[in-house]
Design a protein around this motif. Structure first.
Motif, mmCIF file in Angstrom:
data_model
loop_
_atom_site.group_PDB
_atom_site.id
_atom_site.type_symbol
_atom_site.label_atom_id
_atom_site.label_comp_id
_atom_site.label_asym_id
_atom_site.label_seq_id
_atom_site.Cartn_x
_atom_site.Cartn_y
_atom_site.Cartn_z
ATOM 1 N N GLU A 1 -7.957 -3.776 10.798
ATOM 2 C CA GLU A 1 -7.381 -3.523 11.890
ATOM 3 C C GLU A 1 -6.664 -4.601 12.582
ATOM 4 O O GLU A 1 -7.332 -5.679 13.149
ATOM 5 C CB GLU A 1 -8.422 -3.009 12.886
ATOM 6 N N SER A 2 -5.511 -4.694 12.667
ATOM 7 C CA SER A 2 -4.696 -5.950 12.968
ATOM 8 C C SER A 2 -5.057 -6.558 14.288
ATOM 9 O O SER A 2 -5.080 -7.729 14.424
ATOM 10 C CB SER A 2 -3.115 -5.503 13.003
ATOM 11 N N ARG B 1 3.234 13.463 5.080
ATOM 12 C CA ARG B 1 1.762 13.489 5.365
ATOM 13 C C ARG B 1 1.790 14.581 6.576
ATOM 14 O O ARG B 1 0.690 15.491 6.368
ATOM 15 C CB ARG B 1 1.387 12.081 5.838
ATOM 16 N N THR C 1 0.837 -1.287 -0.132
ATOM 17 C CA THR C 1 -0.145 -0.113 0.042
ATOM 18 C C THR C 1 0.859 1.303 0.062
ATOM 19 O O THR C 1 0.289 2.352 -0.460
ATOM 20 C CB THR C 1 -0.934 -0.011 1.140
ATOM 21 N N GLN D 1 -5.425 0.487 3.684
ATOM 22 C CA GLN D 1 -4.513 -0.217 4.655
ATOM 23 C C GLN D 1 -4.423 -1.628 4.409
ATOM 24 O O GLN D 1 -5.583 -2.209 4.328
ATOM 25 C CB GLN D 1 -4.675 0.268 6.074
ATOM 26 N N VAL D 2 -3.421 -2.451 4.663
ATOM 27 C CA VAL D 2 -3.234 -3.803 5.051
ATOM 28 C C VAL D 2 -2.832 -3.847 6.478
ATOM 29 O O VAL D 2 -2.180 -2.942 7.008
ATOM 30 C CB VAL D 2 -2.254 -4.495 4.242
HETATM 31 N N1 LIG Z 1 -4.747 0.571 12.220
HETATM 32 C C1 LIG Z 1 -4.366 -0.413 11.134
HETATM 33 C C2 LIG Z 1 -3.151 0.136 10.547
HETATM 34 C C3 LIG Z 1 -2.697 -0.678 9.131
HETATM 35 C C4 LIG Z 1 -1.525 0.120 8.582
HETATM 36 O O1 LIG Z 1 -0.976 1.069 8.950
HETATM 37 N N2 LIG Z 1 -0.721 -0.515 7.568
HETATM 38 C C5 LIG Z 1 0.306 0.074 6.712
HETATM 39 C C6 LIG Z 1 1.118 -1.050 6.278
HETATM 40 S S1 LIG Z 1 1.894 -1.831 7.802
HETATM 41 C C7 LIG Z 1 -0.255 0.376 5.561
HETATM 42 O O2 LIG Z 1 -1.097 -0.100 4.769
HETATM 43 N N3 LIG Z 1 -0.107 1.690 5.461
HETATM 44 C C8 LIG Z 1 -0.687 2.758 4.147
HETATM 45 C C9 LIG Z 1 -1.438 3.771 4.566
HETATM 46 O O3 LIG Z 1 -1.752 3.921 5.835
HETATM 47 O O4 LIG Z 1 -1.496 4.549 3.868
HETATM 48 C C10 LIG Z 1 -4.122 -1.793 11.685
HETATM 49 O O5 LIG Z 1 -3.677 -1.917 12.975
HETATM 50 O O6 LIG Z 1 -4.209 -2.816 10.963
#
Ligand SMILES: N[C@@H](CCC(=O)N[C@@H](CS)C(=O)NCC(=O)O)C(=O)O
Length: 218
Positions: free
Chosen positions: A68-69, A120, A36, A54-55
């Motif tokens: 949400e992980s 950002r 992403t 997000q992943v």
């Molecule tokens: N709160 C979300 C955060 C997920 C997150 O920040 N994933 C990152 C990769 S580790 C992502 O995809 N970031 C891209 C973005 O936020 O634009 C969770 O816990 O799943």
């Protein structure tokens, strides 16, 4: 997909904790790679699944989508109790499990929204360095706080068996500013994550999805 789970994820990302949980559970799953943060096309492709772009996201066999992980890991652990990845709702360890799962997600993981693309929030280039330094300091502070309050209950955080919390801390602690600083800030947690790094059932997964390449500890 053959009725299994589908993980929308990326190598080196938070999805690897989810993939590790599924590996320990022994449930069939497929990974759809979506890096992403790499480019707009990948983020756009992810937006069609998770509008937060997000992943990780997890498509359940029922068709329900989870994001949400911390929620995904908790749900997987609860849904597959035989894997022993979380204390049950009646266990005295349950509050501790929930507390630290939320803590890692809210206090630490969320800071990577800034660190993964510092522009950002940074007003200019000089500000980028300040933000990088301050978010690193905040992450270190949060690990120190966890170290002081979350005494491992055994070889792992919640006892003698590996839990979803151990997987979560292990993956998140590999990100920048990476492990060397983490070991100093949180030496007892450091012993735990080293055990998770060395967990034989996860050897292939780590090699493929979050390899220990030269200098990975920082
Ligand atoms: N709160 C979300 C955060 C997920 C997150 O920040 N994933 C990152 C990769 S580790 C992502 O995809 N970031 C891209 C973005 O936020 O634009 C969770 O816990 O799943």
């Amino acid at each position: 997909m053959g009725g299994g789970y589908v993980v929308y994820g990326a190598a080196g990302s938070g999805s690897v904790a989810v993939e590790a949980a599924l590996t320990l559970i022994g449930a069939p799953y497929e990974v759809v790679e979506r890096q992403t943060w790499a480019d707009e096309a990948a983020a756009e492709a992810m937006a069609r699944v998770n509008p937060m772009r997000q992943v990780p996201a997890l498509a359940l066999p029922s068709g329900e989508l989870m994001t949400e992980s911390a929620a995904i890991l908790t749900w997987l652990a609860d849904s597959h109790p035989a894997a022993g990845l979380a204390p049950g709702v009646d266990s005295p360890l349950r509050p501790r499990f929930l507390r630290w799962m939320s803590y890692v997600s809210a206090q630490i993981y969320s800071l990577y929204w800034v660190r993964d693309d510092i522009t950002r929030l940074a007003a200019d280039q000089a500000h980028e360095a300040v933000l990088r330094e301050r978010t690193a300091a905040r992450i270190e502070h949060c690990w120190r706080m966890m170290e002081a309050q979350a005494e491992p209950a055994g070889r792992f955080l919640l006892g003698e068996e590996i839990s979803a919390l151990d997987l979560y801390v292990t993956v998140v602690s590999r990100w920048g500013p990476r492990r060397k600083g983490f070991y100093v800030a949180a030496p007892r947690l450091g012993e735990v994550v080293r055990r998770v790094d060395a967990e034989p059932r996860l050897g292939d997964l780590w090699a493929q999805r979050f390899p220990f390449t030269e200098g990975w500890e920082g």
